[in-house]
Motif scaffolding. Structure first.
Motif, PDB file in Angstrom:
ATOM      1  N   ARG A 209      18.295   5.220 -50.041  1.00  0.00           N
ATOM      2  CA  ARG A 209      19.492   5.202 -50.873  1.00  0.00           C
ATOM      3  C   ARG A 209      20.012   6.628 -51.054  1.00  0.00           C
ATOM      4  O   ARG A 209      19.276   7.511 -51.518  1.00  0.00           O
ATOM      5  CB  ARG A 209      19.188   4.610 -52.244  1.00  0.00           C
ATOM      6  N   THR A 211      22.891   8.735 -53.082  1.00  0.00           N
ATOM      7  CA  THR A 211      23.745   8.541 -54.254  1.00  0.00           C
ATOM      8  C   THR A 211      24.405   9.847 -54.659  1.00  0.00           C
ATOM      9  O   THR A 211      23.746  10.902 -54.676  1.00  0.00           O
ATOM     10  CB  THR A 211      22.935   7.996 -55.446  1.00  0.00           C
ATOM     11  N   PHE A 227      29.222   6.421 -59.994  1.00  0.00           N
ATOM     12  CA  PHE A 227      28.584   6.924 -58.787  1.00  0.00           C
ATOM     13  C   PHE A 227      28.990   6.104 -57.573  1.00  0.00           C
ATOM     14  O   PHE A 227      29.498   4.982 -57.694  1.00  0.00           O
ATOM     15  CB  PHE A 227      27.057   6.922 -58.935  1.00  0.00           C
ATOM     16  N   ARG A 229      27.057   4.898 -53.880  1.00  0.00           N
ATOM     17  CA  ARG A 229      25.733   4.816 -53.247  1.00  0.00           C
ATOM     18  C   ARG A 229      25.846   4.135 -51.887  1.00  0.00           C
ATOM     19  O   ARG A 229      26.517   3.111 -51.751  1.00  0.00           O
ATOM     20  CB  ARG A 229      24.768   4.036 -54.128  1.00  0.00           C
TER      21      ARG A 229
END
Length: 256
Positions: A209, A211, A227, A229
């Motif tokens: 991931r 981010t 955010f 991601r």
């Protein structure tokens, strides 16, 4: 239902993939944190997640956690989460003992998972406000045994019958999550921007991931978060299919 099964037969006959390789979704959450002492805090959180380019609910969850400040640079945490998943439909072609082409189709369904976790976070803050942190978290997730509907379709005449007695067995999974994060944490600043990379490991890297986002510090008690991601799947378990994902996230946190 029959229309969707006919479409599945068509895709199989054309040799096309049954699932999209990349999707988009939303992650939204709320969190409340209570500081019991200088070192101990407890938190309650709830979140939901969508998929299929924001059109389908993917899951929701609630969790309770506790954290302990071991040292100025080290924090320990542990907790429990109850997750309710919208499991994806699954289409499996096979050949019967008589040589007939058939398909097993399991529609999407909702089912719970139980998760416990524990971890350590080490961090170092430079004088200019830049902060580096490394979090190592172990999590154990259990999916109870369920009996969802599954159907068998004969390709030649597209006749369908219920697959009676089908049981999806329970499944337990251990994972190590390693997250490296950099953020700009300036005291009194409105924004706390950050970027991170997190690796899910279960004898092999299963997903990563990436981010980027920022916390918006409205006051000492209230903050918002936004955010982006990207979730990159590395070793996808066919039993729990997930594609690569683009997520947009929003959240709210209250400290008291």
């Amino acid at each position: 239902m029959y229309r969707r099964l006919s479409a599945a037969v068509l895709m199989l006959s054309m040799g096309l993939p049954l699932f999209a390789q990349t999707e988009s979704g939303l992650i939204a959450g709320v969190e409340a944190e209570k500081k019991l002492s200088r070192k101990v805090s407890i938190g309650l959180e709830a979140d939901l997640r969508t998929r299929n380019d924001f059109k389908t609910m993917d899951r929701w969850g609630v969790g309770l956690g506790v954290s302990y400040k071991v040292a100025k640079w080290l924090k320990a945490d542990a907790g429990y989460k109850l997750l309710d998943y919208n499991y994806r439909e699954k289409v499996t072609p096979y050949t019967s003992s008589k040589g007939n082409a058939k398909i097993k189709w399991r529609p999407s369904y909702w089912g719970v998972k139980h998760r416990v976790y524990a971890g350590l976070t080490a961090s170092y803050k430079f004088q200019n406000g830049l902060k580096l942190s490394l979090r190592e978290r172990w999590q154990y997730t259990y999916r109870p045994e369920t009996t969802p509907e599954r159907y068998k379709l004969k390709v030649s005449d597209q006749t369908m019958m219920l697959d009676e007695g089908y049981v999806r067995s329970g499944k337990a999974k251990n994972q190590l999550r390693s997250r490296l994060q950099v953020e700009y944490d300036k005291k009194g600043a409105l924004l706390t921007p950050y970027a991170s990379a997190e690796f899910y490991n279960s004898w092999a890297i299963e997903k990563v991931r990436y981010t980027m986002g920022t916390d918006i510090n409205l006051s000492k008690q209230h903050s918002l978060g936004v955010f982006y991601r990207y979730q990159n799947m590395k070793n996808v378990d066919d039993d729990d299919y997930d594609p690569n994902m683009h997520y947009v996230g929003v959240g709210y946190k209250f400290k008291f």
